[in-house]
Write an enzyme that holds these catalytic residues in place. Structure first.
Site, short mmCIF file in Angstrom:
data_model
loop_
_atom_site.label_atom_id
_atom_site.label_comp_id
_atom_site.label_asym_id
_atom_site.label_seq_id
_atom_site.Cartn_x
_atom_site.Cartn_y
_atom_site.Cartn_z
N GLU A 268 52.19 30.51 28.98
CA GLU A 268 51.13 31.51 28.50
C GLU A 268 50.64 32.76 29.50
O GLU A 268 49.48 32.61 30.06
CB GLU A 268 49.65 30.59 28.06
N PRO A 269 51.76 33.33 30.15
CA PRO A 269 51.25 34.33 31.11
C PRO A 269 50.50 35.56 30.65
O PRO A 269 50.65 35.82 29.53
CB PRO A 269 52.58 34.47 31.68
N GLY A 270 49.57 35.75 31.60
CA GLY A 270 48.97 37.08 31.35
C GLY A 270 49.23 38.09 32.56
O GLY A 270 49.88 39.10 32.27
N CYS A 338 24.09 50.77 39.96
CA CYS A 338 22.88 50.35 40.61
C CYS A 338 23.15 48.73 40.97
O CYS A 338 22.25 47.98 40.50
CB CYS A 338 21.75 50.50 40.06
N TYR A 367 42.85 41.59 33.41
CA TYR A 367 41.49 41.62 33.57
C TYR A 367 41.11 42.70 34.10
O TYR A 367 40.06 42.85 34.91
CB TYR A 367 41.38 40.53 34.25
N1 LLP Z 1 46.27 30.15 29.58
C1 LLP Z 1 44.86 29.98 29.63
C2 LLP Z 1 44.35 28.78 28.99
C3 LLP Z 1 44.01 30.57 30.36
O1 LLP Z 1 42.64 30.07 30.45
C4 LLP Z 1 44.32 31.61 31.04
C5 LLP Z 1 43.47 32.44 31.83
C6 LLP Z 1 45.83 32.19 30.85
C7 LLP Z 1 46.83 31.17 30.03
C8 LLP Z 1 46.42 33.32 31.72
O2 LLP Z 1 46.39 33.08 32.98
P1 LLP Z 1 47.14 34.17 33.57
O3 LLP Z 1 48.58 34.11 33.56
O4 LLP Z 1 46.79 35.47 33.29
O5 LLP Z 1 46.89 33.78 35.38
N2 LLP Z 1 39.67 37.27 35.09
C9 LLP Z 1 40.28 36.22 36.14
C10 LLP Z 1 41.27 35.40 35.68
C11 LLP Z 1 40.72 34.38 34.66
C12 LLP Z 1 41.81 33.72 33.94
C13 LLP Z 1 41.38 33.09 32.58
N3 LLP Z 1 42.43 32.01 32.08
C14 LLP Z 1 40.87 37.42 37.00
O6 LLP Z 1 40.69 38.57 37.01
O7 LLP Z 1 41.38 36.95 38.17
#
Ligand code: LLP
Length: 404
Positions: A268-270, A338, A367
């Site tokens: 599940e990469p973001g 502010c 994000y």
């Molecule tokens: N799967 C689950 C269950 C998650 O909670 C997350 C991210 C992902 C996949 C994706 O993770 P990634 O591959 O993007 O690291 N807003 C924060 C990051 C919060 C991540 C929340 N969960 C930031 O800007 O660093």
């Protein structure tokens, strides 16, 4: 992004031209970088061809999700809104997984109706709620159980999710009980074990540890999981001195795990897919000297891009045009909001800036827009997709009249 004739360019388009035509602040995404990231991600794990579900929370732009879907990815969603947008973007329900600690009955009901691949449950109560709704619909629902492996992801504490004090998943004991419970249920089919230990992970060792724990637990519960969902979390380099995640070692660890466990891997990469594709273009409104500090006040703010204010994250900033000057200064780059946390970074030894210059914040694809808000009643930026020399508006700029 690179400088072409001293002008910072995204693919073949100069940032300066974008800023003049579309105004600022503006989110821009490079299609080429997106394609490259997806290609690399697939290549890193090609020996076991995982199902890659893009984590929609990192970027919810429907047009980007459409492109990501066309490049072969599914979706990981955490709310009804995200599930709706993934379906709207054309992602097949059988490539969608639904995570989250607090899915409501409404959300579960909707996900069941859409016949998605998996609902990854995170508590005993949720499993029972899924079972109750499935029974009322006379359906058999495919679920996963999210395990909290009590593994330190060695990342920022705000985005660490796999330790026992975090709210995510269930511990080993509950996991074992739930596997037993699911086996006895007529309306729940347990297909998956899921984990996600955190985000912006740059060290492969927590992943190795997580896999050793999974192996042990799967042995113990003696259940054949069709899927193992390893979550996302792969970090990217925001600054030149950030180290890089060793994908080779992660891949080796998974292959070793798969020798004992014949399951399909889901990721599940973001951030690793979309993070470095995005740039936020902004304009210098004022330069203010205060004591020994030079404040550069830009027209992007923490409502447009929250990561620095929320996590103390540091993002590279670049000028839209390289000037023919040797004069360098130190600047504190802030937004107009502010709040004292509305600060992006301190630029050391940076080329001299003037009011009305354009300046970009790098690596904001993940994000960035998805965490933006209307705080201080500021309209949200426009989003553009750049493909070669083509620019496509993929979300319009909000107008004050939309807010007032
Ligand atoms: N799967 C689950 C269950 C998650 O909670 C997350 C991210 C992902 C996949 C994706 O993770 P990634 O591959 O993007 O690291 N807003 C924060 C990051 C919060 C991540 C929340 N969960 C930031 O800007 O660093």
């Amino acid at each position: 992004m690179k400088y072409i004739n001293k002008k910072l360019s995204i693919e073949k388009v100069a940032v300066e031209n974008i800023a003049k035509k579309y105004k600022t602040p503006t989110y821009c995404y490079s299609y080429r970088q997106l394609k490259e990231n997806i290609r690399n991600f697939k290549k890193n794990f090609k020996s076991f061809s995982p199902l890659i579900c893009f984590s929609v929370k990192s970027n919810t732009n429907v047009n980007l999700i459409k492109e990501i879907g066309k490049l072969g990815l599914g979706a990981d969603v955490v709310s009804m809104g995200e599930l709706m947008i993934a379906i709207k973007a054309g992602i097949k329900p059988k490539k969608i997984v639904f995570s989250g600690v607090g899915k409501t009955s409404n959300e579960i009901d909707y996900a069941i109706d859409k016949n998605i691949l998996l609902i990854n449950a995170e508590s005993e109560s949720e499993i029972k709620e899924i079972e109750r709704i499935a029974k009322s619909k006379k359906k058999k629902v495919h679920v996963g159980i999210r395990l909290n492996p009590n593994t330190d992801a060695k990342t920022l504490k705000q985005i660490s999710t796999g330790k026992k004090e975090n709210k995510f998943g269930v511990n080993e004991k509950t996991f074992c009980e739930l596997v037993k419970y699911c086996k006895g249920s007529k309306n729940i089919i347990l297909k998956c074990l899921s984990v996600h230990i955190g985000s912006q992970i740059l060290d492969h060792r927590p992943y190795e540890k997580m896999l050793r724990i999974l192996d042990k637990i799967i042995n113990k519960v003696n259940h054949k999981f069709e899927f193992i969902d390893l979550g996302g979390g792969m970090g990217i380099s925001y600054n030149n001195n950030d180290k890089k995640l060793n994908y080779k070692r992660y891949n080796i660890a998974i292959k070793k795990f798969l020798k004992n466990n014949k399951s399909k891997i889901i990721f599940e990469p973001g951030r690793s897919i979309i993070g470095d594709t995005g740039t936020l273009v902004s304009k210098v409104i004022y330069i203010k000297k205060s004591g020994r500090k030079n404040f550069v006040i830009i027209n992007a703010a923490m409502n447009d891009f929250m990561r620095p204010a929320l996590y103390g994250a540091s993002h590279k900033m670049l000028p839209s045009v390289k000037k023919n000057t040797n004069s360098k200064k130190t600047y504190e780059v802030v937004g107009p909001i502010c709040e004292s946390t509305d600060k992006f970074t301190t630029l050391k030894s940076f080329q001299e800036l003037e009011e009305n210059d354009f300046i970009v914040i790098c690596d904001v694809g993940a994000y960035g827009m998805s965490l933006s808000s209307n705080y201080n009643l500021r309209p949200k930026p426009i989003e553009l997709l750049i493909k070669g020399s083509k620019i496509k508006i993929i979300r319009k700029r909000q107008k004050h009249k939309d807010l007032v």
